[in-house]
Design an enzyme around this catalytic site. Sequence first.
Site, PDB file in Angstrom:
ATOM      1  CB  CYS A 198      -0.829   0.032   1.137  1.00 40.76           C
ATOM      2  SG  CYS A 198      -0.265  -0.406   2.415  1.00 40.76           S
ATOM      3  CB  THR A 199       0.267   5.599   0.416  1.00 39.05           C
ATOM      4  OG1 THR A 199      -1.094   4.837  -0.641  1.00 39.05           O
ATOM      5  CG2 THR A 199       0.961   6.315  -0.060  1.00 39.05           C
TER       6      THR A 199
END
Length: 342
Positions: A198-199
Amino acid sequence: MALHNRISRKELKERILKDTTPRTTISFYCYFRITDPAAYRNGLYRAFSAIGVLGRIYIAAEGINAQVSVPTANLEQLRIVLNEVPALNGLRLNIAVDDDGKSFYVLDIKVREKIVADGIDDPDFDMARKGKYVNAGEFNNLTNDPETIVIDMRNHYEFEVGHFENAIEIPSDTFRDQLPMAVDMMQEHMDKNIIMYCTGGIRCEKASAYMLHRGFKNVYHLEGGIINYVNQVKEEKLSNKFHGKNFVFDQRLGERITEEVIARCHQCGKPADTHVNCVNDACHLLFIQCEECRKQYDNCCSTGCQEFIHLPEEQQKEMRKGVDLGRNVFNKSRSRLKDLIK
């Protein structure tokens, strides 16, 4: 001191845009037990206000999730504040990849039920049993194997502008919906190596724990997410497997990772990857818009919104009454633009 902001957000934004103080954008998170989230929130607000921290922070019994901007000269003071909590001592801080120092203009610290809304209500679920961390080098090595499955645990609009090579998108608007979807999609691959990302790491860490909870065997998650990966790739001169732009949840709305533009304008279809919010205060749709369409539609998502913003202000206010924007994000499967653009 007041434990919340009392100045208008418009004024605060104007201040930060004019301020020449060098600032650094940072994200961090940690799953750990907080016995009194409200008390911890108030203490953190005082400490962060004193050193000029701005940003969005969520506190819950399960831990902390933060995206902040801090005066570069006060980075060490930020670490000192965090190190006062044993669980946060030496915590990895993700430094933004493409940073103009204008990512935030107010300090918001909120107490939430969870630091990531996950929809998990199983009392046997335990974040202590999570997947194995992999760094950038390990990620590259594992993904060289065509049998390794890479899963993107971000929203569809994040995936659209940038993602890792051969990554699988879990097509949903929310993380809570993605978790069961990921389990269902991977049923035939229970014993394969699965890497989730994810980020900044917070969502894929919880997702890896959920996958293990649901019976998967070889689950990994990218330590520090895309942000940490890109920084490691630069520092260690590794091959970069991420293409495009990394969407971020602050004023920047994206970090340029590679020069490739892999998305398209939601209005005309030309290559573009700049996310914007429709300037119509009754809309604020988040969508991708190219420079030509920005000029053509006056920063709006549709001709309807374009006409709306040119109405008298009092008429606009009257028409906005009772409008609930909710999660107003462009989604190809239920596009408003197709119906509104003439």
